[in-house]
Enzyme design. Structure first.
Site, PDB file in Angstrom:
ATOM      1  N   GLY A  45      43.297  89.697 -32.640  1.00  0.00           N
ATOM      2  CA  GLY A  45      43.515  90.013 -34.043  1.00  0.00           C
ATOM      3  C   GLY A  45      42.582  89.154 -34.866  1.00  0.00           C
ATOM      4  O   GLY A  45      42.112  88.114 -34.396  1.00  0.00           O
ATOM      5  N   GLN A  50      39.243  84.799 -42.147  1.00  0.00           N
ATOM      6  CA  GLN A  50      38.721  84.048 -40.996  1.00  0.00           C
ATOM      7  C   GLN A  50      37.212  84.209 -40.833  1.00  0.00           C
ATOM      8  O   GLN A  50      36.587  83.466 -40.077  1.00  0.00           O
ATOM      9  CB  GLN A  50      39.410  84.503 -39.712  1.00  0.00           C
ATOM     10  N   CYS A  88      44.981  80.719 -32.288  1.00  0.00           N
ATOM     11  CA  CYS A  88      44.265  81.324 -33.403  1.00  0.00           C
ATOM     12  C   CYS A  88      42.767  81.036 -33.265  1.00  0.00           C
ATOM     13  O   CYS A  88      42.396  79.933 -32.892  1.00  0.00           O
ATOM     14  CB  CYS A  88      44.787  80.731 -34.711  1.00  0.00           C
ATOM     15  N   LEU A  89      41.938  82.023 -33.575  1.00  0.00           N
ATOM     16  CA  LEU A  89      40.482  81.826 -33.496  1.00  0.00           C
ATOM     17  C   LEU A  89      40.023  80.716 -34.432  1.00  0.00           C
ATOM     18  O   LEU A  89      39.010  80.072 -34.188  1.00  0.00           O
ATOM     19  CB  LEU A  89      39.744  83.119 -33.857  1.00  0.00           C
ATOM     20  N   HIS A 130      51.219  87.312 -37.351  1.00  0.00           N
ATOM     21  CA  HIS A 130      50.198  86.256 -37.408  1.00  0.00           C
ATOM     22  C   HIS A 130      49.101  86.630 -38.417  1.00  0.00           C
ATOM     23  O   HIS A 130      48.697  85.806 -39.246  1.00  0.00           O
ATOM     24  CB  HIS A 130      49.613  86.060 -36.002  1.00  0.00           C
ATOM     25  N   GLU A 131      48.631  87.883 -38.366  1.00  0.00           N
ATOM     26  CA  GLU A 131      47.527  88.295 -39.254  1.00  0.00           C
ATOM     27  C   GLU A 131      47.992  88.427 -40.700  1.00  0.00           C
ATOM     28  O   GLU A 131      47.272  88.064 -41.629  1.00  0.00           O
ATOM     29  CB  GLU A 131      46.892  89.604 -38.767  1.00  0.00           C
ATOM     30  N   HIS A 134      48.037  85.116 -42.200  1.00  0.00           N
ATOM     31  CA  HIS A 134      46.672  84.722 -42.594  1.00  0.00           C
ATOM     32  C   HIS A 134      46.337  85.251 -43.982  1.00  0.00           C
ATOM     33  O   HIS A 134      45.810  84.532 -44.828  1.00  0.00           O
ATOM     34  CB  HIS A 134      45.633  85.308 -41.634  1.00  0.00           C
TER      35      HIS A 134
END
Ligand code: NI
Length: 188
Positions: A45, A50, A88-89, A130-131, A134
């Site tokens: 995702g 990000q 997370c990235l 999660h997204e 963000h």
């Protein structure tokens, strides 16, 4: 085009994004870039902030099936809480248990502006939460204790300093280094 991932802590990750109001070519290009960037980092995702863009859109990868975009998403309903491990990235190499909800009902738009409602569970529900977090300025570490978050913050500051010094790819993406700098030769 792969865009560099913004690492936490960074102000763009800690503030809500702005709703998408224009559905056109620029949005499609951004979506394609985000998807490429997500695949380059083997993520499941990715949210627009990000890659340094303050807009309310993200990608979600189901376990079985193609990724889909969520634009201006909101959570309408949540079921019972559940603890799930996630990463997370923007916070590489850190995985922690976070309180989420087993099932969520969300409303979002696609790239044409069409509205959708989805009841999800399993990985899709997890990635959606999660997204969407963000997009409203919440990196998953915000759900951890002050102590844990502080330790991760310390490690991340060190990592960011190291990358800024040794790897042009990973410096603050708000600085334009030209396409030559974005060849992403590093591996994890
Ligand atoms: Ni993330």
């Amino acid at each position: 085009m792969v865009r560099p991932i913004v690492y936490w802590p960074d102000p763009i990750l800690d503030k809500p994004t702005d709703p998408v109001t224009e559905f056109g070519d620029a949005l499609t290009t951004l979506l394609e870039d985000m998807l490429e960037s997500m695949h380059a980092e083997e993520g499941v995702g990715i949210a627009a902030n990000q890659v340094g863009v303050k807009r309310r859109l993200a990608w979600v990868c189901p376990e079985d099936g193609p990724p889909f975009e969520i634009i201006n998403p909101e959570i309408l309903e949540k079921s019972e809480p559940i603890e799930l491990e996630e990463g997370c990235l923007s916070v590489p190499d850190e995985r922690e248990k976070v309180r989420r909800f087993r099932k969520v009902k969300v409303r979002y738009q696609d790239r044409t502006g069409a509205s959708h409602e989805l009841v999800a569970e399993g990985r899709v529900a997890h990635v959606l939460q999660h997204e969407i977090d963000h997009l409203y300025g919440t990196v998953f570490v915000r759900h951890l204790s002050v102590l844990k978050r502080g330790l991760i913050r310390k490690r991340m500051l060190k990592l960011k300093a190291y990358r800024a010094e040794h790897d042009e790819d990973c410096v603050d993406p708000s600085h334009d280094h030209g396409s030559k700098a974005h060849n992403h030769t590093h591996e994890r």
